[in-house]
Every structure is written in structure tokens, then in C-alpha cells.
Design a protein around this motif. Structure first.
Motif, PDB file in Angstrom:
ATOM      1  N   PHE A 120      -9.625-103.421   5.590  1.00 64.54           N
ATOM      2  CA  PHE A 120      -8.212-104.078   5.287  1.00 64.54           C
ATOM      3  C   PHE A 120      -8.273-105.124   4.477  1.00 64.54           C
ATOM      4  N   LYS A 122      -5.315-107.269   4.650  1.00 61.47           N
ATOM      5  CA  LYS A 122      -4.488-108.120   5.462  1.00 61.47           C
ATOM      6  C   LYS A 122      -4.630-107.848   6.854  1.00 61.47           C
ATOM      7  N   ASP A 125      -2.188-105.257   8.306  1.00 64.34           N
ATOM      8  CA  ASP A 125      -2.447-103.819   8.148  1.00 64.34           C
ATOM      9  C   ASP A 125      -3.754-103.594   9.242  1.00 64.34           C
ATOM     10  N   ALA A 128      -1.949-103.077  12.393  1.00 62.14           N
ATOM     11  CA  ALA A 128      -1.220-101.744  12.828  1.00 62.14           C
ATOM     12  C   ALA A 128      -2.052-100.676  13.064  1.00 62.14           C
ATOM     13  N   ALA A 129      -3.238-100.674  12.672  1.00 58.48           N
ATOM     14  CA  ALA A 129      -4.248 -99.548  12.669  1.00 58.48           C
ATOM     15  C   ALA A 129      -4.754 -99.522  14.348  1.00 58.48           C
TER      16      ALA A 129
END
Length: 231
Positions: A120, A122, A125, A128-129
Motif C-alpha cells: 500500500f 497509505k 489502507d 485496514a488490511a
């Protein structure tokens, strides 16, 4: 799930290694079936341990030169869904030992795709993963961990349930988080690298205890992981 074939049948340690290596998915890289399913509040599995070289001298891909111990070894076993197991044993001329062993070698890459391991740009992100598997592990520990009241009652089945969830959910989730974080090291800030290494040692300790049978206590989950890649 275990076969009754004497020394050619995998022992408990080998079975645990297979479960962990599968990541909960059929080890045929062209198949994405989940092996452990929760349906209507019941836990079922469609996992079957298949021999690459047959457990006897007459089965699919038989090699009479192998000892019974070698036939029951981790290297000669693969965890498949029931359909893929049937396919390789019904058509051994198509699914040769070379093909089936190749499935094991490529399964790790398949897991990366299934788990959505992504690089990623950012931090948000990347966070979130990993949030999903971390959240699931927190819930499992809170509801089924060794600290709960039922764990004090050997007749409750709580210990067996906790062990199963450790093997089928927590350890695969931890490996997924670790792979995702390692793919995004460029996003870590000062102090977070040490947090990741603490988590890595925690994951290693859990595997040693639950997969390899070491009785030493596992290091604690680092609470800093709950803040990793935030902000």
C-alpha cells in the motif's frame, strides 16, 4: 480426518503442521475452497489429508520403496478438500506425484492472493488490511480463551474448543497479519518496527507451543499492535 493406516497415518504433530500450512484453504492452488466452515452455529470441515505417494503398495502413486514412516510424514501429505482428494486418487496418471508436490510448493503464493497481501501507499489502507484478522483474534480470545470460566471445567470441552480455534483461526490470522505488515515495512514509523518484531516472536512462540508441542509459555501479544499503522 486421519486415516487408519498404522505408521503411514500422520501423527498429531504432522496433522497440526498441515493445518497451519493450509491457512484454512485447500492446498490445490487452483482451488479456493475453505476447509473449515461455520454453518448454523455448527463448525464443520471438508478437509482431508491425502498421501502424495500411497499409504500402501497398491494405491495411487504408490512407491514400494518408501517405509511406512515416510508415507505418513509431513513431506508426503497434503491437505485437500474432499473433491480435490477424490480427483487426485481417481486419476493418478493425471495428478502425478510431481504435480501434487508442486501444489504444496506453490500454495504459499496462493495464500498471498487469497489473503489479499498488498503493498500500500497509505498507512490507513495497510491498517485496514490487518484490522479484520486482529479483531477476529481479539474476539476469539475474549470469548474462548483459557481465562474463561468454562476453562476451569474439564468436562465443558472449552480446552478442546480453544485449541481448535487456535489452530484453525488465530495462528493463520497471525501469519496473515505478519505477511501483510512485512509487505508494508516502508510505512512503519519509529518504534513500530520493534512492535512488529515483538509480534513475530509471539507468533513463533504460539506455533512452537501449539504445533510443535513445546510446553514453555508463549510470549504475550504486544498491545502496541492495536495501534500499529494508525495515525
Amino acid at each position: 480426518m486421519a486415516c487408519s493406516r498404522g505408521a503411514a497415518s500422520p501423527d498429531a504433530h504432522t496433522q497440526r503442521r498441515l493445518f497451519a500450512a493450509s491457512g484454512g484453504y485447500c492446498q490445490n492452488p487452483e482451488c479456493s475452497r475453505e476447509l473449515f466452515i461455520e454453518y448454523d452455529k455448527k463448525h464443520i470441515h471438508v478437509a482431508e489429508m491425502a498421501h502424495v505417494f500411497a499409504a500402501n503398495d497398491y494405491g495411487p502413486r504408490a512407491d514400494p520403496a518408501l517405509s511406512a514412516e515416510e508415507r505418513g510424514a509431513y513431506e508426503n501429505l497434503i491437505l485437500l478438500c474432499s473433491l480435490c482428494h477424490t480427483k487426485i486418487d481417481k486419476a493418478p496418471e493425471v495428478y502425478s506425484d510431481r504435480v501434487v508436490l508442486g501444489w504444496k510448493r506453490t500454495h504459499a503464493e496462493k495464500l498471498r492472493s487469497l489473503f489479499g497481501i498488498t503493498v500500500f501507499a497509505k498507512r490507513a489502507d495497510a491498517r485496514a488490511a490487518i484490522e479484520g484478522p486482529l479483531r477476529e483474534n481479539r474476539y476469539i480470545f475474549r470469548e474462548y480463551g483459557p481465562h474463561i470460566e468454562d476453562a476451569k471445567n474439564p468436562e465443558s470441552g472449552a480446552a478442546e474448543r480453544w485449541k481448535r480455534k487456535m489452530l484453525e483461526k488465530i495462528i493463520p490470522n497471525n501469519l496473515r497479519v505478519l505477511a501483510q505488515v512485512d509487505a508494508n515495512k516502508h510505512l512503519l514509523i519509529e518504534g513500530e518496527i520493534d512492535t512488529v518484531e515483538k509480534f513475530r516472536q509471539h507468533v513463533d512462540d504460539l506455533q512452537a507451543r501449539h504445533l510443535d508441542g513445546y510446553r514453555e509459555g508463549a510470549s504475550q501479544f504486544p498491545p502496541e499492535m492495536d495501534e500499529l499503522l494508525k495515525g
